[in-house]
Motif scaffolding. Structure first.
Motif, PDB file in Angstrom:
ATOM      1  N   LEU A  20       0.830  -1.198   0.000  1.00 24.05           N
ATOM      2  CA  LEU A  20       0.000   0.000   0.000  1.00 24.05           C
ATOM      3  C   LEU A  20       0.869   1.254   0.000  1.00 24.05           C
ATOM      4  O   LEU A  20       1.983   1.249   0.517  1.00 24.05           O
ATOM      5  N   PRO A  21       0.356   2.356  -0.547  1.00 24.57           N
ATOM      6  CA  PRO A  21       1.132   3.604  -0.540  1.00 24.57           C
ATOM      7  C   PRO A  21       1.163   4.227   0.856  1.00 24.57           C
ATOM      8  O   PRO A  21       0.378   3.881   1.733  1.00 24.57           O
ATOM      9  N   ALA A  22       2.058   5.183   1.012  1.00 18.49           N
ATOM     10  CA  ALA A  22       2.218   5.848   2.306  1.00 18.49           C
ATOM     11  C   ALA A  22       0.932   6.525   2.763  1.00 18.49           C
ATOM     12  O   ALA A  22       0.625   6.572   3.962  1.00 18.49           O
ATOM     13  N   SER A  23       0.160   7.046   1.827  1.00 18.86           N
ATOM     14  CA  SER A  23      -1.094   7.703   2.188  1.00 18.86           C
ATOM     15  C   SER A  23      -2.069   6.726   2.837  1.00 18.86           C
ATOM     16  O   SER A  23      -2.787   7.074   3.788  1.00 18.86           O
ATOM     17  N   ALA A  24      -2.095   5.489   2.352  1.00 21.51           N
ATOM     18  CA  ALA A  24      -2.959   4.465   2.944  1.00 21.51           C
ATOM     19  C   ALA A  24      -2.467   4.076   4.331  1.00 21.51           C
ATOM     20  O   ALA A  24      -3.263   3.834   5.242  1.00 21.51           O
ATOM     21  N   HIS A  25      -1.157   4.009   4.483  1.00 25.22           N
ATOM     22  CA  HIS A  25      -0.613   3.701   5.803  1.00 25.22           C
ATOM     23  C   HIS A  25      -1.002   4.780   6.808  1.00 25.22           C
ATOM     24  O   HIS A  25      -1.357   4.477   7.961  1.00 25.22           O
ATOM     25  N   ARG A  26      -0.949   6.045   6.386  1.00 25.66           N
ATOM     26  CA  ARG A  26      -1.352   7.139   7.282  1.00 25.66           C
ATOM     27  C   ARG A  26      -2.839   7.032   7.625  1.00 25.66           C
ATOM     28  O   ARG A  26      -3.247   7.293   8.765  1.00 25.66           O
ATOM     29  N   GLN A  27      -3.629   6.631   6.661  1.00 24.11           N
ATOM     30  CA  GLN A  27      -5.060   6.456   6.894  1.00 24.11           C
ATOM     31  C   GLN A  27      -5.300   5.343   7.905  1.00 24.11           C
ATOM     32  O   GLN A  27      -6.164   5.456   8.783  1.00 24.11           O
TER      33      GLN A  27
END
Length: 227
Positions: free
Chosen positions: A63-70
């Protein structure tokens, strides 16, 4: 001549409190937030102790970093809701003997207590308040201000906070990350068998104990040798 100061640092989740129910439920919410199936319980618990920003790239590397932050935000929100609904004492109960051991150690003038946890400052504050542990821990190291375990930063800062040397410091935890952190900081690591990592993962521990009465006697023996 007064006895030298001793510093005893505790991990929190899996060592002082059993929070695995809420951890797994909050993880499920985090996975749902990015429409991914929840991983098996053992896989989730295997990374407890690491910081959240490290955990999700491990569990979902594609997953991209944005998904990890989510996922991080979803986890935090779910955990807060679960804790508010059930109360700290029920959602993260102390392990048998933990409170009595903390009280006994706290009563010894030359023994200083600390924590080093992957929890946030807010999460640790709520836990301490919920269990009435205010004033117990002289140094408190949280994920907000340090690299994730097993980097030694938390232990090094704890020792600096109270002015205790490595040879007089003990790190107590249930995961390989705790024991690797202790080794990296040059302090004595004591593993506990009741937490989230099996005994065979605690190979960097100097000793492993099976209950809090065993922990107290192990500390006494170590201190009599080093005195």
């Amino acid at each position: 001549m007064s006895a030298p100061l001793k510093l005893v640092i505790f991990d929190v989740d899996g060592t002082l409190v059993d929070s695995q129910g809420d951890i797994v439920a909050a993880m499920a919410a985090a996975f749902a937030s990015v429409d991914r199936p929840m991983l098996p319980r053992k896989d989730v618990l295997s990374v407890v102790g690491l910081s959240l920003d490290v955990i999700f790239p491990i569990l979902q590397p594609n997953l991209p970093a944005s998904a990890h932050r989510q996922m991080v935000e979803a986890y935090k929100n779910a955990y807060m809701e679960l804790r508010a609904k059930a109360g700290v004492a029920q959602s993260s109960p102390l392990y048998p003997g933990a409170l009595e051991t903390l009280q006994a150690l706290h009563a010894v003038p030359e023994v200083l207590l600390g924590v080093a946890t992957g929890k946030s400052r807010r999460g640790l504050d709520k836990l301490i308040e919920g269990h009435g542990l205010e004033g117990m821990f002289l140094t408190q190291q949280v994920a907000d201000h340090h690299p994730s375990k097993p980097h030694p930063s938390m232990i090094l800062q704890a020792m600096a906070d109270v002015g205790v040397a490595a040879q007089d410091t003990v790190m107590i935890g249930d995961t390989s990350f705790d024991m690797e952190m202790a080794a990296a900081a040059g302090v004595h690591g004591i593993g506990v068998s009741w937490g989230y990592h099996d005994r065979d993962r605690l190979h960097q521990a100097k000793q492993i104990v099976d209950d809090y009465s065993g922990l107290q006697s192990t500390l006494d023996k170590n201190w009599s040798v080093s005195a």
